[in-house]
Design an enzyme around this catalytic site. Structure first.
Site, PDB file in Angstrom:
ATOM      1  N   ARG A 157       7.312 -58.662 -56.891  1.00  0.00           N
ATOM      2  CA  ARG A 157       7.170 -58.267 -55.483  1.00  0.00           C
ATOM      3  C   ARG A 157       7.337 -59.468 -54.559  1.00  0.00           C
ATOM      4  NH1 ARG A 157       7.733 -53.601 -52.949  1.00  0.00           N
ATOM      5  NH2 ARG A 157       7.187 -52.853 -55.032  1.00  0.00           N
ATOM      6  N   ASN A 214      -2.961 -51.049 -54.893  1.00  0.00           N
ATOM      7  CA  ASN A 214      -1.817 -51.851 -55.299  1.00  0.00           C
ATOM      8  C   ASN A 214      -0.895 -51.000 -56.175  1.00  0.00           C
ATOM      9  OD1 ASN A 214      -0.620 -54.454 -57.122  1.00  0.00           O
ATOM     10  ND2 ASN A 214      -0.932 -54.814 -54.941  1.00  0.00           N
ATOM     11  N   HIS A 239       1.813 -53.041 -57.929  1.00  0.00           N
ATOM     12  CA  HIS A 239       2.753 -53.291 -56.824  1.00  0.00           C
ATOM     13  C   HIS A 239       3.229 -54.742 -56.858  1.00  0.00           C
ATOM     14  CE1 HIS A 239       3.829 -53.728 -52.403  1.00  0.00           C
ATOM     15  NE2 HIS A 239       4.454 -52.608 -52.706  1.00  0.00           N
ATOM     16  N   CYS A 240       2.316 -55.660 -57.133  1.00  0.00           N
ATOM     17  CA  CYS A 240       2.651 -57.088 -57.163  1.00  0.00           C
ATOM     18  C   CYS A 240       3.709 -57.417 -58.217  1.00  0.00           C
ATOM     19  CB  CYS A 240       1.407 -57.925 -57.464  1.00  0.00           C
ATOM     20  SG  CYS A 240       0.068 -57.791 -56.285  1.00  0.00           S
ATOM     21  N   SER A 241       3.749 -56.644 -59.287  1.00  0.00           N
ATOM     22  CA  SER A 241       4.628 -56.961 -60.418  1.00  0.00           C
ATOM     23  C   SER A 241       5.952 -56.200 -60.379  1.00  0.00           C
ATOM     24  CB  SER A 241       3.903 -56.657 -61.736  1.00  0.00           C
ATOM     25  OG  SER A 241       3.639 -55.271 -61.858  1.00  0.00           O
TER      26      SER A 241
END
Length: 343
Positions: A94, A283, A334-336
């Protein structure tokens, strides 16, 4: 480089996460220097996320070399495409990928956010070049934003409004010497947006300096979702979440709408003992026909979060995963991931 003459109608804009996707991009974690003994468990969680997303849309996993790519393929299975053309240092796609922008002519272009390891907190020799390399790999024209940041730091409704924490962008470690107004102008230009909602955030408590995408997310234009902590929690993160709720409850968007705020209640208990643990249902990663989010072993709150997400995103299947080992590393689903919209 050719200069396209832009008509008055053409308005490049980063769309919201909920538009149809061509694919999701991910990155295989491979550095013992970053993860130490936790690496194997984090790899298992990334593989689980990738296999789950692949049931909804194509997934491309970037790996730094052939040996690592073979390991990733073995873990992720045949539904996930693993490539070595875009080497990476870590898994936070992300933040290292470009932001994809519709160019106003029915095409797609890439915006490079000048990733610098969240303010030079982590080695990012390859990660700093992922955005450019990914754009080249896809044959997309790319441009450089006039600020330094990360995809996870900025939420957009695709309709003229963006939001971010001041702690993650108005920060000497990213944008030294720039005023908040200058950073705001640069963000709005990059995203094709008209209005910025600033949330204070928390500086220096985590590697991201408090990315917005663990606490507050756009659901659709005029609607946001905020995760609030249990009433008995009063740590810095709990106070931050309540402050984000207060700011957004009073905010209007680019179209003059008063924001409708949907509340998700965070878990009362989690399985992990990690002090870095991110207990965020928000997330989540939207995929074609689905919402991929976390569960924490709190039966009542897990179910309530699932039901709230299902109601907020009608027609999408909500899938909850145990990715505790990833979230003990300070980030989530979400971050990944980074979605690539259809043009």
């Amino acid at each position: 480089m050719s200069h396209h003459r832009r008509s008055a109608e053409a308005h490049p804009r980063v769309p919201a996460d909920d538009v149809p996707h061509a694919r999701t991009w991910m990155s295989w974690p491979s550095r013992r220097g970053v993860w130490g003994l936790r690496l194997g468990g984090v790899q298992e969680d990334i593989a689980l996320i990738a296999r789950t997303i692949a049931q909804f849309e194509p997934v491309v996993m970037c790996a730094p070399d052939d040996w690592t790519a073979d390991k990733a393929r073995a873990r992720c299975g045949p539904a996930v495409e693993v490539i070595t053309a875009i080497p990476t240092d870590d898994l936070w796609m992300r933040d290292i990928a470009p932001v994809f922008r519709r160019d106003g002519y029915g095409g797609l272009e890439a915006v490079v956010l000048n990733f610098n390891g969240w303010g030079n907190k982590q080695v990012h020799h390859d990660d700093a070049r992922v955005a450019e390399r990914l754009a080249a790999h896809r044959g997309l024209r790319h441009s450089f934003a006039d600020f330094t940041g990360e995809g996870g730091a900025i939420e957009t409704d695709g309709d003229g409004t963006v939001m971010a924490t001041e702690s993650s962008l108005v920060n000497r470690n990213r944008n030294r010497g720039m005023s908040r107004d200058e950073i705001e102008d640069a963000v709005l230009a990059a995203y094709g947006a008209d209005r910025m909602i600033w949330l204070p955030g928390i500086e220096g408590k985590d590697i991201t300096d408090d990315h917005v995408d663990v606490t507050s997310r756009f659901v659709r234009p005029g609607v946001v979702m905020v995760q609030l902590p249990p009433a008995d929690r009063n740590d810095a993160w709990a106070r931050d979440a309540r402050e984000q709720f207060a700011v957004l409850s009073a905010a209007t968007d680019a179209r003059g709408r008063r924001l409708h705020v949907i509340v998700v209640h965070g878990p009362d208990s989690v399985r992990s003992r990690s002090s870095e643990f991110v207990d965020s249902y928000l997330n989540f990663h939207l995929v074609n026909g689905g919402v991929i989010t976390a569960q924490f072993g709190d039966p009542y709150k897990d179910t309530a979060a699932r039901d709230t997400l299902a109601a907020a995103f009608p027609g999408r299947t909500v899938v909850q995963l145990d990715v505790d080992r990833l979230m003990a590393g300070g980030g989530g689903i979400h971050c990944s991931t980074m979605h690539e919209p259809l043009p």
